[in-house]
Design a protein around this motif. Structure first.
Motif, short mmCIF file in Angstrom:
data_model
loop_
_atom_site.label_atom_id
_atom_site.label_comp_id
_atom_site.label_asym_id
_atom_site.label_seq_id
_atom_site.Cartn_x
_atom_site.Cartn_y
_atom_site.Cartn_z
N ARG A 222 0.86 -1.18 0.00
CA ARG A 222 0.00 0.00 0.00
C ARG A 222 0.90 1.23 0.00
O ARG A 222 2.13 1.14 0.16
CB ARG A 222 -0.91 0.02 1.22
CG ARG A 222 -0.17 0.15 2.56
CD ARG A 222 -1.14 0.33 3.71
NE ARG A 222 -0.50 0.32 5.00
CZ ARG A 222 0.07 1.37 5.58
NH1 ARG A 222 0.12 2.53 4.93
NH2 ARG A 222 0.62 1.28 6.78
N GLU B 156 -6.00 4.26 6.18
CA GLU B 156 -4.92 3.74 5.34
C GLU B 156 -5.44 3.55 3.92
O GLU B 156 -6.57 3.10 3.72
CB GLU B 156 -4.39 2.42 5.89
CG GLU B 156 -3.79 2.52 7.29
CD GLU B 156 -2.59 3.45 7.38
OE1 GLU B 156 -2.12 3.95 6.34
OE2 GLU B 156 -2.13 3.69 8.51
N PRO C 193 -5.08 -0.96 -0.78
CA PRO C 193 -4.05 -1.99 -0.88
C PRO C 193 -4.08 -2.69 -2.24
O PRO C 193 -5.10 -2.70 -2.92
CB PRO C 193 -4.46 -2.99 0.22
CG PRO C 193 -5.96 -2.91 0.20
CD PRO C 193 -6.31 -1.48 -0.12
N ALA D 247 1.92 -4.08 3.25
CA ALA D 247 0.59 -3.90 3.86
C ALA D 247 0.24 -5.14 4.67
O ALA D 247 0.63 -6.25 4.33
CB ALA D 247 -0.46 -3.68 2.77
N ASP E 238 -3.68 -3.28 9.30
CA ASP E 238 -3.78 -1.87 8.91
C ASP E 238 -5.22 -1.43 8.70
O ASP E 238 -5.55 -0.24 8.83
CB ASP E 238 -3.00 -1.61 7.60
CG ASP E 238 -1.51 -1.88 7.74
OD1 ASP E 238 -1.00 -1.81 8.87
OD2 ASP E 238 -0.86 -2.15 6.72
#
Length: 280
Positions: free
Chosen positions: A106, A212, A215, A258, A262
């Motif tokens: 990510r 976040e 991904p 990643a 997260d």
């Protein structure tokens, strides 16, 4: 003599098996799905150069498989139709639950924020002014642009509004510019990609809490060694000037590993209140 013949046979057989395995490995084709924030041709323009470089570094082939809409993309990852997929953070939560998708990399350079835009000359300066208005969103489950945006407008401002789902981020901004919607949800990436004359006519009045970012994930059926090689190759791409330039188009400005951890905080937002299951 007979023992010698048997040993030669097994040696040749093992060598043939190794060569076949290596050839099969090199010939393997993996499908890549990308959340359709833009129309398909634009997604191919953004992603194909990175996938070409990934092919050079891994020896695998990657086919970019386009989805006509975000709901179609959601149904496909729920069914595990992509070997690899670039998806929004809440998509990963759903994809992990349904098909076991595992995040690989990510962006470590920024958080994902949804942005709420209005026409600059509309006179609307605060979300509280949108009570009873029509708001455009790309789809029900686009995280920052729609899912989290609707959750925060509901929980933080207590307003009711009409949601119009228009399939893409580009369409959201166009609906606002054409006065088809009083405001619209997007993300900074897609807003930045609009034509300068469009951006000049829009104004951001609200940003969601940062999470976040998207991904790049893999289906668990993809062998571990393949997942690791793809992850390591992407990290390597991020070390070169050429690679960073390609990744920035996605955009991934500072690539890093990643983990599923997260994205677990997203479960605490109770977003399932606003999530719409894709039609079978």
């Amino acid at each position: 003599m007979r023992l010698l013949i048997i040993l030669i046979f097994w040696t040749l057989s093992a060598a043939s098996t190794a060569i076949y395995a290596a050839q099969s490995d090199a010939d393997k084709v993996y499908t890549v799905g990308v959340v359709p924030q833009f129309e398909v041709r634009k997604i191919h323009t953004i992603w194909r150069p990175t996938l070409d470089l990934l092919e050079e570094k891994t020896g695998y082939r990657f086919i970019l498989r386009g989805s006509a809409s975000i709901p179609e993309f959601e149904q496909e990852f729920i069914e595990g139709k992509f070997d690899f997929a670039y998806m929004n953070p809440y998509h990963l939560v759903i994809a992990n639950e349904h098909a076991g998708y595992i995040p690989l990399v990510r962006d470590h350079g920024h958080k994902l924020h949804g942005v709420l835009v209005v026409k600059k000359d509309s006179g609307i300066t605060d979300p509280s002014q949108l009570k009873g208005k029509t708001l455009a969103f790309p789809s029900p489950n686009a995280l920052g642009a729609s899912l989290q945006m609707r959750q925060e407008l509901h929980d933080n401002f207590g307003i009711n509004f009409t949601s119009n789902f228009v399939k893409t981020h580009d369409s959201v901004y166009l609906n606002v510019l054409l006065n088809e919607a009083d405001a619209g949800g997007g993300v900074q990436k897609t807003l930045n990609s609009q034509k300068d004359q469009y951006k000049e006519m829009l104004r951001v009045i609200y940003k969601t809490t940062g999470v976040e970012p998207h991904p790049f994930a893999a289906l668990p059926e993809v062998p571990v060694e393949v997942r690791n090689r793809v992850r390591d190759a992407l990290l390597e791409i991020g070390q070169s000037k050429e690679g960073r330039k390609l990744l920035a188009e996605i955009p991934i400005n500072s690539i890093g590993p990643a983990r599923m951890d997260d994205y677990l905080p997203l479960k605490l937002l109770n977003l399932n209140r606003f999530y719409v299951e894709p039609h079978q």
